[in-house]
Design a protein around this motif. Structure first.
Motif, PDB file in Angstrom:
ATOM      1  N   MET A  63       0.843  -1.177   0.000  1.00  0.00           N
ATOM      2  CA  MET A  63       0.000   0.000   0.000  1.00  0.00           C
ATOM      3  C   MET A  63       0.891   1.245   0.000  1.00  0.00           C
ATOM      4  SD  MET A  63      -3.000   1.273   2.598  1.00  0.00           S
ATOM      5  CE  MET A  63      -2.097   0.955   4.067  1.00  0.00           C
ATOM      6  N   ILE A  64       0.468   2.242  -0.707  1.00  0.00           N
ATOM      7  CA  ILE A  64       1.144   3.531  -0.762  1.00  0.00           C
ATOM      8  C   ILE A  64       0.153   4.581  -0.284  1.00  0.00           C
ATOM      9  CG2 ILE A  64       2.229   5.259  -2.237  1.00  0.00           C
ATOM     10  CD1 ILE A  64       2.884   3.000  -4.205  1.00  0.00           C
ATOM     11  N   THR A  65       0.558   5.401   0.673  1.00  0.00           N
ATOM     12  CA  THR A  65      -0.318   6.495   1.094  1.00  0.00           C
ATOM     13  C   THR A  65      -0.051   7.689   0.195  1.00  0.00           C
ATOM     14  OG1 THR A  65       1.244   7.244   2.774  1.00  0.00           O
ATOM     15  CG2 THR A  65      -0.459   5.704   3.470  1.00  0.00           C
ATOM     16  N   VAL A  66      -1.111   8.195  -0.401  1.00  0.00           N
ATOM     17  CA  VAL A  66      -1.006   9.302  -1.351  1.00  0.00           C
ATOM     18  C   VAL A  66      -1.583  10.558  -0.721  1.00  0.00           C
ATOM     19  CG1 VAL A  66      -1.702  10.179  -3.616  1.00  0.00           C
ATOM     20  CG2 VAL A  66      -1.206   7.730  -3.310  1.00  0.00           C
ATOM     21  N   GLY A  67      -0.805  11.591  -0.744  1.00  0.00           N
ATOM     22  CA  GLY A  67      -1.272  12.890  -0.283  1.00  0.00           C
ATOM     23  C   GLY A  67      -1.341  13.837  -1.452  1.00  0.00           C
ATOM     24  N   GLY A  68      -1.812  14.998  -1.179  1.00  0.00           N
ATOM     25  CA  GLY A  68      -1.921  15.992  -2.230  1.00  0.00           C
ATOM     26  C   GLY A  68      -1.123  17.228  -1.890  1.00  0.00           C
ATOM     27  N   TYR A  69      -0.828  17.993  -2.913  1.00  0.00           N
ATOM     28  CA  TYR A  69      -0.175  19.281  -2.697  1.00  0.00           C
ATOM     29  C   TYR A  69      -0.838  20.315  -3.570  1.00  0.00           C
ATOM     30  CZ  TYR A  69       2.402  18.933  -7.128  1.00  0.00           C
ATOM     31  OH  TYR A  69       2.731  18.859  -8.448  1.00  0.00           O
ATOM     32  N   THR A  70      -0.610  21.538  -3.216  1.00  0.00           N
ATOM     33  CA  THR A  70      -1.042  22.659  -4.039  1.00  0.00           C
ATOM     34  C   THR A  70       0.179  23.501  -4.345  1.00  0.00           C
ATOM     35  OG1 THR A  70      -2.431  24.612  -4.230  1.00  0.00           O
ATOM     36  CG2 THR A  70      -1.702  24.032  -2.010  1.00  0.00           C
ATOM     37  N   ASP A  71       0.240  24.001  -5.556  1.00  0.00           N
ATOM     38  CA  ASP A  71       1.342  24.902  -5.914  1.00  0.00           C
ATOM     39  C   ASP A  71       0.858  26.351  -5.994  1.00  0.00           C
ATOM     40  OD1 ASP A  71      -0.104  25.022  -8.269  1.00  0.00           O
ATOM     41  OD2 ASP A  71       1.436  24.070  -9.492  1.00  0.00           O
ATOM     42  N   HIS A  72      -0.396  26.590  -5.623  1.00  0.00           N
ATOM     43  CA  HIS A  72      -0.988  27.933  -5.638  1.00  0.00           C
ATOM     44  C   HIS A  72      -0.842  28.599  -7.008  1.00  0.00           C
ATOM     45  CE1 HIS A  72      -1.395  27.709  -1.275  1.00  0.00           C
ATOM     46  NE2 HIS A  72      -0.163  27.239  -1.256  1.00  0.00           N
ATOM     47  N   ASN A  73      -0.743  27.760  -8.055  1.00  0.00           N
ATOM     48  CA  ASN A  73      -0.529  28.252  -9.418  1.00  0.00           C
ATOM     49  C   ASN A  73       0.725  29.121  -9.519  1.00  0.00           C
ATOM     50  OD1 ASN A  73      -2.577  26.890 -10.725  1.00  0.00           O
ATOM     51  ND2 ASN A  73      -4.064  28.512 -10.390  1.00  0.00           N
ATOM     52  N   GLN A  74       1.735  28.781  -8.730  1.00  0.00           N
ATOM     53  CA  GLN A  74       3.003  29.514  -8.725  1.00  0.00           C
ATOM     54  C   GLN A  74       4.153  28.525  -8.900  1.00  0.00           C
ATOM     55  OE1 GLN A  74       3.187  32.970  -8.359  1.00  0.00           O
ATOM     56  NE2 GLN A  74       0.962  32.873  -8.434  1.00  0.00           N
ATOM     57  N   LEU A  75       5.167  28.915  -9.643  1.00  0.00           N
ATOM     58  CA  LEU A  75       6.350  28.080  -9.774  1.00  0.00           C
ATOM     59  C   LEU A  75       7.085  28.028  -8.449  1.00  0.00           C
ATOM     60  CD1 LEU A  75       7.718  29.247 -13.238  1.00  0.00           C
ATOM     61  CD2 LEU A  75       6.558  27.105 -12.701  1.00  0.00           C
ATOM     62  N   ASN A  76       7.680  26.894  -8.155  1.00  0.00           N
ATOM     63  CA  ASN A  76       8.526  26.708  -6.970  1.00  0.00           C
ATOM     64  C   ASN A  76       7.815  26.990  -5.652  1.00  0.00           C
ATOM     65  OD1 ASN A  76      10.747  26.003  -8.619  1.00  0.00           O
ATOM     66  ND2 ASN A  76      11.115  28.179  -8.988  1.00  0.00           N
ATOM     67  N   GLN A  77       6.526  26.767  -5.582  1.00  0.00           N
ATOM     68  CA  GLN A  77       5.796  26.935  -4.324  1.00  0.00           C
ATOM     69  C   GLN A  77       4.869  25.741  -4.164  1.00  0.00           C
ATOM     70  OE1 GLN A  77       3.585  30.563  -3.909  1.00  0.00           O
ATOM     71  NE2 GLN A  77       2.721  29.957  -1.965  1.00  0.00           N
ATOM     72  N   ARG A  78       5.096  24.947  -3.133  1.00  0.00           N
ATOM     73  CA  ARG A  78       4.251  23.778  -2.891  1.00  0.00           C
ATOM     74  C   ARG A  78       3.940  23.668  -1.411  1.00  0.00           C
ATOM     75  NH1 ARG A  78       7.967  22.018  -6.601  1.00  0.00           N
ATOM     76  NH2 ARG A  78       7.094  21.522  -8.618  1.00  0.00           N
ATOM     77  N   ASP A  79       2.705  23.372  -1.110  1.00  0.00           N
ATOM     78  CA  ASP A  79       2.253  23.121   0.252  1.00  0.00           C
ATOM     79  C   ASP A  79       1.420  21.858   0.238  1.00  0.00           C
ATOM     80  OD1 ASP A  79       3.283  25.519   1.469  1.00  0.00           O
ATOM     81  OD2 ASP A  79       1.644  26.614   0.497  1.00  0.00           O
ATOM     82  N   LEU A  80       1.506  21.084   1.324  1.00  0.00           N
ATOM     83  CA  LEU A  80       0.649  19.907   1.431  1.00  0.00           C
ATOM     84  C   LEU A  80      -0.799  20.345   1.528  1.00  0.00           C
ATOM     85  CD1 LEU A  80       2.566  17.531   3.859  1.00  0.00           C
ATOM     86  CD2 LEU A  80       2.199  17.242   1.413  1.00  0.00           C
ATOM     87  N   TYR A  81      -1.656  19.580   0.875  1.00  0.00           N
ATOM     88  CA  TYR A  81      -3.093  19.811   0.937  1.00  0.00           C
ATOM     89  C   TYR A  81      -3.547  19.507   2.359  1.00  0.00           C
ATOM     90  CZ  TYR A  81      -8.003  19.503  -0.406  1.00  0.00           C
ATOM     91  OH  TYR A  81      -9.353  19.694  -0.504  1.00  0.00           O
ATOM     92  N   HIS A  82      -4.428  20.311   2.887  1.00  0.00           N
ATOM     93  CA  HIS A  82      -4.852  20.139   4.278  1.00  0.00           C
ATOM     94  C   HIS A  82      -5.413  18.736   4.531  1.00  0.00           C
ATOM     95  CE1 HIS A  82      -9.164  20.385   3.341  1.00  0.00           C
ATOM     96  NE2 HIS A  82      -8.801  21.263   2.427  1.00  0.00           N
TER      97      HIS A  82
END
Length: 131
Positions: free
Chosen positions: A1-20
């Protein structure tokens, strides 16, 4: 099993945050997520025959018919509904990140049918990413 999370880049290059709400430690001690994929602003088709599908089509037609200076209301409605084209809208959530990872896994198996689940996980999770 692999746990998959999400991220958002806020539509900006070089900016990533984990999805809440998609990170932490599971009951068995696994730190999740093990892998992340896009979870915000993912373009997805709108279900045909629904009221929302009809509204999206109508707003898209209206946007094409209006002059830019007169189309502020239509543009605001398109943005509020997250409509990016007549039959597509932006969606968000880890439920959209997981199928992206699943599609990568399907392509891996197509390229090498002898891959085992453990080998796939090792390739996706344990391999360093080249920069």
């Amino acid at each position: 099993m692999i746990t998959v999370g999400g991220y958002t880049d806020h539509n900006q290059l070089n900016q990533r945050d984990l999805y809440h709400s998609n990170f932490g430690v599971t009951a068995d001690g696994t730190v999740k997520p093990e892998i992340v994929a896009p979870a915000m602003w993912v373009a997805a088709p709108i279900l045909p025959g629904t009221e929302f599908y009809e509204r999206a089509e109508a707003l898209s037609r209206a946007a094409a018919a209006y002059e830019p200076e007169n189309g502020a209301f239509v543009e605001a409605a398109l943005q509020q509904e997250k409509i990016v084209a007549a039959h597509y809208q932006h969606v968000d959530g880890t439920s959209f990140a997981a199928p992206i990872v699943a599609s990568v896994v399907a392509q891996m198996i197509e390229a090498n049918p002898r891959l085992t689940p453990g080998a796939i996980k090792n390739i996706l999770v344990l391999q360093p990413i080249a920069s």
